[in-house]
Design an enzyme around this catalytic site. Structure first.
Site, mmCIF file in Angstrom:
data_model
loop_
_atom_site.group_PDB
_atom_site.id
_atom_site.type_symbol
_atom_site.label_atom_id
_atom_site.label_comp_id
_atom_site.label_asym_id
_atom_site.label_seq_id
_atom_site.Cartn_x
_atom_site.Cartn_y
_atom_site.Cartn_z
ATOM 1 N N GLY A 1 32.439 6.554 14.249
ATOM 2 C CA GLY A 1 31.265 7.363 13.951
ATOM 3 C C GLY A 1 30.705 6.994 12.596
ATOM 4 N N ASP B 1 26.559 19.908 11.694
ATOM 5 C CA ASP B 1 26.264 18.702 12.458
ATOM 6 C C ASP B 1 26.663 18.893 13.921
ATOM 7 O OD1 ASP B 1 25.245 16.171 12.814
ATOM 8 O OD2 ASP B 1 27.084 15.133 12.217
#
Length: 747
Positions: free
Chosen positions: A18, A130
């Site tokens: 990520g 997020d």
């Protein structure tokens, strides 16, 4: 190839990558684990490592069936890693790439699981920041839920907050994934729990439609749509489900549901969604309905731009084309009904003060399947970190109707803007630089001259046709005539700053900070002063704030030299120990306290140039909430209550030193106004008296309907403390040589 992570864990193979790091399949003392190894540049940042360690307790405390548990945080040389529970399954993004969209029952079941996890996190004071499909894991090893959906778990708590340090994130950079960013983040406001609700609603919309409501194209265009466009209605979505979606995608954070409420509402809808097929919906744009991507697309990576983005121009839509529900950038032509000021926060009532924990508990109790979240309420003596709270539908609709009525009345009268009687200075515009009163700039606002009815300015008023809260403003109010200041007996040390005074049971208590950083106080009655007393235990910065919400009891609030807020209580003639009010929020200036109802304590404080408020009712704090102001503020605030259910906060605007008044009435903070003629660099002081109050700042005094007058102060005196005892008004000052002095005036 295996590698050691700290002394207890071994990473065997990469599971995924990520923007913040790499996830490994690992082994620990208790079996298989997932290890998220943060990027090397993050691990080399000593400030971030320090924040990482500070976050350890909060992150390890998140224990919920729908949160991927964090077992350990590892700091070892250049390795910075989170050790997490291993979930056997895939992430929600992979499921979307395979199926494009889900049946409503499965989509709502997944969103309800995530909402339950968020409710527990918010109750613990943790905001995810997020929420997106990549951070939702589907546990394929568990028993499927409604619609065949595997249980969903939210992961990556704390990553966005750790990465988003002031040094790494300049004013022109936004951390987050564009499709899921709440409007208030884009406009520069600090992230609260409501940003997670907006992001989760965006995810649910994507699960149903196959695309996000504002995504596609250049990141700048995506961000602009979040702020300026209304959400497009999805054909075929049941009305009850759409109502929940639209409410959680509201532009105003206060209009959104809390996480516990959202989870409960979604689970109530599940039976009615059984058997419904996936929707057939198309977004405006490309051949299959998607918006055509532009150069500079964002992909799955978070948006981190070092320079301000230039949003592409918007092509005018054909006449009558309302497909995208666009909201004009010019305010006032066709506003979004949910587009309240982002900081229009409702101070919760006593019934609402159960907080996130109670809401989540109620949601869990109503969950017959037993999958509700185990949300924990904040500690009884501690408010949650600053965050917004939801407003009930009925209250919000009433406010919108009132605002519309006020706007119509003012338009008929030919007025372009509205201000209360205290904002009569032509040199100060009570609404700041933004017509909506939400300026975040440190610049002095322009003159209101020339703002006619046709300039797009939206009038603001607290109530339609309401009288001034101070009573009549047609005649000047006679200001008190003060006696000369007389010194009180000297304390054990020199006093610093400004005192604060409080009358309880006929006795006047005066508190001040000593040069030894301790709180000193003296009691005065009709016969004179008693001895000075010193409260030890913490070192304080700024002026202590006393309040009496119950007969015979005083609660004293002080800002420690560590920037945290502390409270000490005098009851039955004895002082209790200092207790920490909030272990997370660091304040920039000493707080102010008042009591708007018997047994209730209200606080205001300054955090990062913003005014925040919290209240204590029935032994429990509600969340810190942002109070709308016209620009950034400086110095310490003042707070008074003139009657049941009312508050008046007074602050100093950073741009020009103007003193602003922010009234709280009928359950909401009202637009700020300038106290004409007063400028200050230090804390103002306010003395309520009957239906009016007197304001003191920088050696001058004023009342809302009269001109300011100079007030003779002792040489070197700073902010005042004021109180009323019987028919006598009292003001206290600390002289240049560190002594307490008092002046009086007859009512």
């Amino acid at each position: 190839m295996a590698r050691k992570i700290g002394s207890r864990y071994t990473a065997h193979q990469v599971l995924g990558r990520g923007s913040a790091g790499t996830v490994w399949l690992g082994e620990g003392p208790e079996g298989p684990v997932a290890i998220k190894l943060l990027r090397e540049d993050l691990a080399s940042d000593q400030d971030l490592v320090g924040r990482f360690v500070q976050e350890r307790t909060a992150l390890l405390s998140l224990d919920h069936p729908h949160i991927v548990g964090i077992r350990d945080l590892v700091v070892d040389g250049t390795d910075l890693a989170l050790v997490m529970d291993l979930v056997r399954g895939t992430d929600l993004r992979s499921r979307l790439e395979r199926d494009r969209r889900l049946a409503p029952e499965a989509a709502v079941s997944i969103a309800a699981d995530v909402a339950d996890g968020l409710a527990a996190a918010h109750a613990a004071g943790v905001v995810h920041r997020d929420v997106k499909p990549e951070n939702v894991l589907l546990d394929s090893a568990a028993v499927p839920g409604p619609g065949g959906a595997p249980p969903a778990l939210l992961t990556d708590f704390g990553i966005a907050r750790l990465v988003d340090t002031p040094r790494r994130t300049r004013a022109t950079r936004i951390i987050g994934t564009p499709d899921y960013l709440a409007p208030e983040i884009i406009e520069g406001l600090p992230p609260r729990a409501s940003v997670d609700i907006y992001a989760l609603a965006t995810v649910l919309y994507e699960l149903l439609a196959g695309f996000t409501p504002f995504g596609g194209g250049h990141p700048g265009a995506v961000l602009r749509r979040h702020v300026t466009e209304t959400v497009q209605v999805l054909p075929g979505v049941p009305a009850e489900l759409w109502q929940v979606l639209a409410q959680c995608l509201a532009k105003a954070p206060a209009s959104r549901l809390k996480a516990g409420e959202l989870g409960g509402r979604l689970r109530e809808l599940l039976p009615s969604l059984a058997g419904l097929p996936p929707l057939e919906a198309a977004a405006p744009g490309g051949p299959n309905g998607e918006r055509a991507p532009e150069a500079g697309g964002y992909g799955d990576a978070p948006l981190e731009r070092d320079e301000p983005f230039a949003a592409p121009p918007v092509e005018p839509a054909p006449a009558g084309d309302r497909r995208r529900g666009a909201v004009p950038l010019v305010r006032g032509t066709a506003p979004d009904s949910s587009r309240d000021t982002h900081t229009s926060i409702k101070l919760p009532t006593a019934e609402e003060l159960a907080g996130y924990g109670a809401a989540a508990a109620a949601s869990a109790a109503a969950d017959p399947a037993g999958r509700g979240g185990r949300a924990r309420a904040s500690a009884p003596d501690r408010p949650a970190s600053p965050r917004h709270r939801a407003v009930a539908d009925v209250v919000r609709q009433r406010r919108l109707k009132i605002a519309a009525a006020a706007a119509a009345a003012l338009a008929v009268a030919g007025l372009g803007s509205w201000g209360i009687a205290a904002a009569g200075s032509s040199g100060h515009d009570s609404h700041g630089t933004d017509p909506g009163g939400t300026s975040r700039d440190d610049q002095a606002p322009p003159s209101s001259q020339g703002r006619g009815a046709g300039t797009g300015t939206t009038p603001q008023a607290p109530t339609a046709g309401a009288a001034s809260p101070q009573g009549s403003t047609g005649a000047a109010v006679e200001l008190p005539q003060w006696s000369a200041f007389r010194d009180a007996p000297a304390a054990g040390v020199a006093l610093t700053g400004g005192p604060r005074a409080l009358v309880v049971g006929g006795y006047t208590y005066v508190f001040a900070r000593g040069a030894d950083k301790a709180v000193w106080y003296v009691v005065r009655d009709a016969s004179g002063y008693g001895p000075w007393h010193r409260l030890t235990g913490i070192n304080v910065s700024g002026d202590p704030a006393p309040v009496s919400a119950e007969p015979g009891r005083i609660d004293l609030f002080a800002l420690g030299t560590d920037g945290l807020l502390y409270r000490r209580t005098l009851e039955g003639g004895y002082w209790k120990q200092w207790i920490q009010v909030d272990e997370r929020t660091h304040f920039d200036a000493a707080p102010a306290a008042a009591s708007s109802e018997p047994g209730r304590i209200d606080l205001v404080g300054r955090v990062g140039g913003d005014l925040v408020t919290a209240s204590l009712v029935d032994g429990r704090w509600n969340a810190w909430a942002l109070v709308p102001t016209a620009g950034r503020i400086t110095a310490a605030p003042a707070l008074v209550s003139r009657g049941r259910g009312t508050l008046d906060a007074f602050v100093v605007r950073k741009a020009d030193g103007a003193v602003l008044r922010l009234p709280f009435q009928a359950g909401a903070w009202r637009p700020s106004s300038v106290v004409a003629g007063l400028d200050a660099a230090a804390r103002p002081e306010v003395l309520p008296q009957g239906d009016r109050f007197y304001v003191f700042a920088a050696g001058a005094q004023t009342a809302p309907a009269g001109p300011p007058e100079a007030m003779p102060l002792p040489a070197g005196a700073g902010p005042l403390g004021a109180a009323a005892s019987g028919g006598t008004l009292q003001v206290y000052a600390v002289t240049g040589d560190g002594r307490l002095a008092r002046a009086t005036a007859a009512v």
